[in-house]
Design an enzyme around this catalytic site. Structure first.
Site, PDB file in Angstrom:
ATOM      1  N   HIS A 130     -32.093  54.026  25.710  1.00 27.48           N
ATOM      2  CA  HIS A 130     -30.749  54.370  26.207  1.00 27.48           C
ATOM      3  C   HIS A 130     -30.729  54.816  27.665  1.00 27.48           C
ATOM      4  O   HIS A 130     -29.750  55.415  28.132  1.00 27.48           O
ATOM      5  CB  HIS A 130     -30.159  55.469  25.306  1.00 27.48           C
ATOM      6  CG  HIS A 130     -28.681  55.428  25.211  1.00 27.48           C
ATOM      7  ND1 HIS A 130     -27.885  56.497  25.547  1.00 27.48           N
ATOM      8  CD2 HIS A 130     -27.843  54.444  24.820  1.00 27.48           C
ATOM      9  CE1 HIS A 130     -26.616  56.179  25.360  1.00 27.48           C
ATOM     10  NE2 HIS A 130     -26.569  54.947  24.924  1.00 27.48           N
ATOM     11  N   LYS A 132     -30.380  54.807  31.769  1.00 32.03           N
ATOM     12  CA  LYS A 132     -29.563  54.167  32.808  1.00 32.03           C
ATOM     13  C   LYS A 132     -30.102  54.686  34.130  1.00 32.03           C
ATOM     14  O   LYS A 132     -29.554  55.589  34.731  1.00 32.03           O
ATOM     15  CB  LYS A 132     -28.084  54.521  32.676  1.00 32.03           C
ATOM     16  CG  LYS A 132     -27.455  54.215  31.313  1.00 32.03           C
ATOM     17  CD  LYS A 132     -27.164  55.507  30.601  1.00 32.03           C
ATOM     18  CE  LYS A 132     -26.182  55.329  29.478  1.00 32.03           C
ATOM     19  NZ  LYS A 132     -26.721  54.937  28.224  1.00 32.03           N
ATOM     20  N   ASP A 137     -37.846  52.513  46.021  1.00 36.64           N
ATOM     21  CA  ASP A 137     -38.833  52.853  47.059  1.00 36.64           C
ATOM     22  C   ASP A 137     -39.588  54.145  46.774  1.00 36.64           C
ATOM     23  O   ASP A 137     -40.095  54.795  47.702  1.00 36.64           O
ATOM     24  CB  ASP A 137     -38.160  52.941  48.437  1.00 36.64           C
ATOM     25  CG  ASP A 137     -37.730  51.575  48.953  1.00 36.64           C
ATOM     26  OD1 ASP A 137     -38.252  50.562  48.450  1.00 36.64           O
ATOM     27  OD2 ASP A 137     -36.858  51.528  49.853  1.00 36.64           O
TER      28      ASP A 137
END
Length: 198
Positions: A130, A132, A137
């Site tokens: 789940h 996100k 970099d």
């Protein structure tokens, strides 16, 4: 008798002192280090509605110089996939982990990522993968409720925050690697199942 009682009390006090202040072990030192406060520069905050979070995110993806790691549950927004593919074509290391069952039905974005040279893996090690998250970099972390989806951009109420902090990015990267190692490679796009003719 008094000497024995005094000796026992002294020994008990010594044991309590040592017990209350044990020699720090490697695990306690690592926990203390992980719990140490970190500072991060807030580069941007996005809310949907209104739309525009994807455009802001793509600006950071197009400005990436070395690497991008992505952990996502659902991923349907093609413009974000295009930006990741552009980064891979520029020579950046671009890695994506998506929830396994959701990836199996990702007919639009996964072909774009694979064609662009992005390394893609599916994760079935958890009931739902789940996350996100994007790490850019090794110093920028993108997170929030915002899935990289059409619904998140156009119809859901979502939030996204972009933070700059190398120590924070290192912690997220360590978590990314732990999931990467437990995920399976996706090297071909999922096939659309067509209904069998009667």
């Amino acid at each position: 008798m008094k000497k024995h009682i005094l000796f026992l009390l002294s020994a008990l006090f010594l044991v309590q002192t040592v017990w209350a202040n044990p020699e720090p072990t490697k695990n306690t030192r690592e926990t203390a280090k992980a719990d140490a406060p970190m500072t991060a520069e807030v580069l941007a905050v996005f809310f949907t509605p209104p739309t525009g979070a994807a455009r802001g995110l793509i600006r950071y993806l197009d400005g990436a110089k070395k690497s991008i790691q992505v952990m996502t549950y659902s991923f349907t927004y093609l413009e974000i996939a295009d930006a990741l593919a552009r980064a891979a074509k520029r020579g950046l290391e671009v890695q994506v982990i998506q929830d396994g069952p959701t990836a199996a039905n990702n007919f639009d974005v996964i072909p774009v990522l694979l064609k662009g040279g992005v390394s893609v893996r599916g994760n079935k090690a958890h009931r739902i993968f789940h996350h996100k998250v994007m790490i850019i970099d090794g110093e920028i972390v993108v997170t929030g409720s915002y899935n990289f989806t059409n619904s998140a951009e156009k119809s859901n109420a979502e939030n996204m925050i972009v933070l700059r902090s190398t120590p924070l990015a290192q912690q997220y990267y360590k978590n990314f690697i732990s999931h990467w190692e437990r995920s399976y490679p996706i090297t071909t796009p999922p096939e659309r199942k067509t209904a069998k003719p009667n």
